[in-house]
Each structure stands twice: as C-alpha cells, then as structure tokens.
Design an enzyme around this catalytic site. Structure first.
Site, PDB file in Angstrom:
ATOM      1  N   GLU A   1     -12.247  32.584   5.830  1.00 30.63           N
ATOM      2  CA  GLU A   1     -12.592  32.487   7.246  1.00 30.63           C
ATOM      3  C   GLU A   1     -12.127  33.712   8.032  1.00 30.63           C
ATOM      4  O   GLU A   1     -12.878  34.296   8.801  1.00 30.63           O
ATOM      5  CB  GLU A   1     -11.978  31.219   7.862  1.00 30.63           C
ATOM      6  CG  GLU A   1     -12.299  31.108   9.347  1.00 30.63           C
ATOM      7  CD  GLU A   1     -11.860  29.799   9.979  1.00 30.63           C
ATOM      8  OE1 GLU A   1     -10.934  29.161   9.472  1.00 30.63           O
ATOM      9  OE2 GLU A   1     -12.462  29.435  10.997  1.00 30.63           O
TER      10      GLU A   1
ATOM     11  N   ASP B   1     -10.240  28.440   3.623  1.00 29.30           N
ATOM     12  CA  ASP B   1      -9.930  28.254   5.045  1.00 29.30           C
ATOM     13  C   ASP B   1      -8.409  28.119   5.138  1.00 29.30           C
ATOM     14  O   ASP B   1      -7.843  27.117   4.692  1.00 29.30           O
ATOM     15  CB  ASP B   1     -10.609  26.988   5.585  1.00 29.30           C
ATOM     16  CG  ASP B   1     -10.510  26.916   7.104  1.00 29.30           C
ATOM     17  OD1 ASP B   1      -9.635  27.592   7.677  1.00 29.30           O
ATOM     18  OD2 ASP B   1     -11.307  26.180   7.716  1.00 29.30           O
TER      19      ASP B   1
ATOM     20  N   ILE C   1      -6.336  27.644   7.635  1.00 28.28           N
ATOM     21  CA  ILE C   1      -5.963  26.451   8.405  1.00 28.28           C
ATOM     22  C   ILE C   1      -7.245  25.824   8.934  1.00 28.28           C
ATOM     23  O   ILE C   1      -7.874  26.354   9.860  1.00 28.28           O
ATOM     24  CB  ILE C   1      -5.034  26.764   9.601  1.00 28.28           C
ATOM     25  CG1 ILE C   1      -3.734  27.426   9.141  1.00 28.28           C
ATOM     26  CG2 ILE C   1      -4.720  25.476  10.385  1.00 28.28           C
ATOM     27  CD1 ILE C   1      -2.799  27.822  10.285  1.00 28.28           C
ATOM     28  N   ASP C   2      -7.657  24.732   8.335  1.00 29.14           N
ATOM     29  CA  ASP C   2      -8.797  23.990   8.887  1.00 29.14           C
ATOM     30  C   ASP C   2      -8.217  22.996   9.887  1.00 29.14           C
ATOM     31  O   ASP C   2      -7.359  22.181   9.538  1.00 29.14           O
ATOM     32  CB  ASP C   2      -9.557  23.261   7.770  1.00 29.14           C
ATOM     33  CG  ASP C   2     -10.822  22.613   8.314  1.00 29.14           C
ATOM     34  OD1 ASP C   2     -11.539  23.284   9.072  1.00 29.14           O
ATOM     35  OD2 ASP C   2     -11.064  21.435   8.011  1.00 29.14           O
TER      36      ASP C   2
ATOM     37  N   THR D   1      -7.798  24.329  13.473  1.00 27.29           N
ATOM     38  CA  THR D   1      -7.027  25.285  14.270  1.00 27.29           C
ATOM     39  C   THR D   1      -6.630  24.703  15.623  1.00 27.29           C
ATOM     40  O   THR D   1      -5.507  24.912  16.091  1.00 27.29           O
ATOM     41  CB  THR D   1      -7.839  26.584  14.456  1.00 27.29           C
ATOM     42  OG1 THR D   1      -8.254  27.025  13.171  1.00 27.29           O
ATOM     43  CG2 THR D   1      -7.015  27.676  15.106  1.00 27.29           C
TER      44      THR D   1
ATOM     45  N   ASP E   1     -14.994  25.432   5.415  1.00 26.13           N
ATOM     46  CA  ASP E   1     -14.549  24.107   5.896  1.00 26.13           C
ATOM     47  C   ASP E   1     -14.821  23.024   4.852  1.00 26.13           C
ATOM     48  O   ASP E   1     -14.127  22.008   4.822  1.00 26.13           O
ATOM     49  CB  ASP E   1     -15.308  23.702   7.170  1.00 26.13           C
ATOM     50  CG  ASP E   1     -15.077  24.642   8.339  1.00 26.13           C
ATOM     51  OD1 ASP E   1     -13.925  25.007   8.573  1.00 26.13           O
ATOM     52  OD2 ASP E   1     -16.064  24.995   9.019  1.00 26.13           O
TER      53      ASP E   1
HETATM   54  C1  IPD Z   1     -13.159  23.670  12.350  1.00 25.03           C
HETATM   55  C2  IPD Z   1     -12.748  22.229  12.107  1.00 25.03           C
HETATM   56  C3  IPD Z   1     -13.496  21.289  13.022  1.00 25.03           C
HETATM   57  C4  IPD Z   1     -14.991  21.438  12.877  1.00 25.03           C
HETATM   58  C5  IPD Z   1     -15.421  22.903  13.062  1.00 25.03           C
HETATM   59  C6  IPD Z   1     -14.628  23.809  12.151  1.00 25.03           C
HETATM   60  P1  IPD Z   1     -11.331  25.576  11.832  1.00 25.03           P
HETATM   61  O1  IPD Z   1     -12.509  24.528  11.427  1.00 25.03           O
HETATM   62  O2  IPD Z   1     -13.001  21.867  10.774  1.00 25.03           O
HETATM   63  O3  IPD Z   1     -13.198  19.936  12.712  1.00 25.03           O
HETATM   64  O4  IPD Z   1     -15.614  20.649  13.856  1.00 25.03           O
HETATM   65  O5  IPD Z   1     -16.778  22.995  12.731  1.00 25.03           O
HETATM   66  O6  IPD Z   1     -15.003  25.157  12.395  1.00 25.03           O
HETATM   67  O7  IPD Z   1     -11.953  26.571  12.764  1.00 25.03           O
HETATM   68  O8  IPD Z   1     -10.263  24.788  12.484  1.00 25.03           O
HETATM   69  O9  IPD Z   1     -10.945  26.177  10.533  1.00 25.03           O
END
Ligand code: IPD
Length: 280
Positions: free
Chosen positions: A71, A91, A93-94, A96, A225
């Site tokens: 990411e 990813d 940190i999923d 964020t 993700d």
């Molecule tokens: C996000 C989270 C969120 C989802 C977004 C993602 P991130 O990832 O998974 O739940 O709704 O589509 O982008 O940006 O926190 O790695």
C-alpha cells in the site's frame, strides 16, 4: 514447490510478528500525539511506512526475485506489477482510521500469490493478539486453532459486515451515497439481523472466516486489503466472489464474502453494482 512455499510463509510469519511489536508500540505510546493532531497523519504514515519497509526488506533479502505490492509503496509512486513471480501483497496497517482513533481493530496483512494465484494469507491484529492464517489446501487458523465460516444460507439469519465506503465519493460523487444506502436498505428489507462495520476490510473478512458474521461486501477496496484475508475465508469454507457473483479478481477493487454460496447469491441480489478501473 510446496516445501518451498512453506519456507516462504514461515519466514513471513516471523516478520509479521516483529512488525506487530512495532505497531503495538506506536499504538500504545502515541496517545497525545495522535489525539491532538487528528488531521495530521504523519505518525500513521511513519508507522505504516516503517512496517511496510520491515516486511519488504526482510522478505526481499531472504527471497531473491520475489515481488511486492504494498500500500505505502504504491502510495509513494510504485507501479503495481502483477506477474507470475511469487508476489507479496502487503497492507502494513489495514484500518488506518481505527489506528488514528485508537480503536483496536487493525490488521497487518500479508498475502502471497504465485503465478497470480493467491496461495497464503496472514492477518495479524497486534493489539488483540489475534493471528489468522491460511494456506491453500491446509485450512484456516486463528492463533493455531481451526476456524470455520458460518453455514447459514438465509439473509433472515444473517449479520452482514459493510461500510459506507465514503472514499467512493471521489469516483461516483454523492450518487455513491444513494447506491450504498440503497444496498443496505435492500438488505434490511430482505430481513437481515443487522449490520456491523469494523473499519478494516481484513477484520471484516476474518469475522466471516470465523463464522461471527455471515457476509461482507465492499466496493473500492484494494488488493492489499483483501488478498490475505481472501485465502483465510476460502480455507475456512466460505466463498469469495465478485459482488455480481462472478469469479473473484483480487485486482478488481471489489469483493463479496459469505459463509455459504446461497447466502452470497442472495446478498449479491440486493446490490446495485459498480465497476472500477482494475488496478492491474
Ligand atoms: C481501508 C479499510 C477500510 C475500507 C477501505 C480500506 P486502510 O484500508 O480496510 O475498512 O473501507 O476501503 O482502504 O486504508 O486502512 O489500509
């Protein structure tokens, strides 16, 4: 090849645990900084980048010729190269927003694809110490114990994970809100028990993998993700498809998961579908 793959996954696991310590330390120590600078995401960016760097440096040093889709690297301008080479989809940190708000629902996600096929997934929440992992043909596990998706076939008995997907307003404008709310409305009219939204695609998906939630759908996600948790849902006996019901494409920016194909089909029928430019 299978022995080799096991070596890849075992090594990735060690690195993910190390990365977890880093995330946990930042989560525990950064309270005032994060709370007083909510609009400033520097700290998150620093932690994200540090974790991604640790994982990519460790894996690329050990496994020559492996490729990476991360990411933060992509955010920094790296091109997504989707080839037959062993490719780690990361990813750091999923979730964020959860991280910034100190909501303990975050996940380090590391998926492995070989010849463009997802082979293994690791999803680690270092705050709750929940480590999910799966390899194709070997089952799905949480902290070493097998997990199984729900066998529920009925929307009337289903708890669904879903976020409003506010980021989709960039592409679709406020029409997106009508689509997202309409999708949820149709599910409510179909009689679902309720909706949950954990703020991390990976956590939503492991909730399906462990049978806590029955289904999950999201538009606008990225490969990093969903790559790792997709393997976990499938190995837990669940289904992972495109929201239309077509085969899942990790680069298509959309996903539907369910404990059973029947539930997946009925969930799909509630949705107004939208398409994205594939990311590779
Ligand atoms: C996000 C989270 C969120 C989802 C977004 C993602 P991130 O990832 O998974 O739940 O709704 O589509 O982008 O940006 O926190 O790695």
């Amino acid at each position: 090849i299978h022995e080799e793959e096991q070596v890849f996954v075992d090594y990735a696991l060690q690195l993910v645990k190390k990365a977890g310590t880093l995330v946990r330390t930042a989560f525990d120590s950064a309270e005032s900084k994060v709370e007083t600078k909510l609009s400033n995401t520097d700290l998150v960016t620093e932690t994200d980048q540090a974790v991604e760097k640790l994982l990519i440096a460790g894996l690329s040093e050990r496994f020559k010729g492996h490729r990476f889709i991360g990411e933060e690297s992509v955010a920094g301008g790296a091109k997504i190269e989707w080839t037959d080479a062993p490719t780690w989809i990361i990813d750091p940190i999923d979730g964020t927003t959860n991280f910034v708000h100190r909501i303990p629902m975050i996940a380090i996600c590391v998926g492995l694809a070989i010849k463009k096929q997802l082979r293994a997934g690791i999803v680690f929440n270092p705050i709750t110490n929940e480590l999910y992992m799966a390899q194709v043909g070997k089952g799905a596990f949480k902290n070493g114990f097998p997990i199984h998706a729900s066998k529920n076939q009925l929307l009337t008995k289903a708890v669904l994970c879903q976020s409003l997907g506010l980021h989709n307003r960039v592409q679709f404008g406020d029409r997106w809100l009508d689509i997202a709310q309409g999708n949820m409305r149709n599910q409510v009219l179909a009689g679902v028990r309720g909706h949950r939204s954990f703020g991390s695609a990976a956590i939503n998906m492991v909730m399906v993998a462990q049978g806590s939630c029955d289904g999950y759908v999201e538009y606008g996600i990225h490969a990093w993700d969903v790559a790792a948790p997709a393997v976990i849902v499938l190995e837990a006996g669940g289904v992972v498809t495109d929201p239309t019901g077509a085969p899942f494409d990790v680069m298509s920016r959309k996903v539907l998961c369910a404990g059973t194909p029947e539930l997946g089909k009925d969930l799909s029928a509630c949705l107004t579908h939208v398409d994205f430019e594939p990311e590779a």
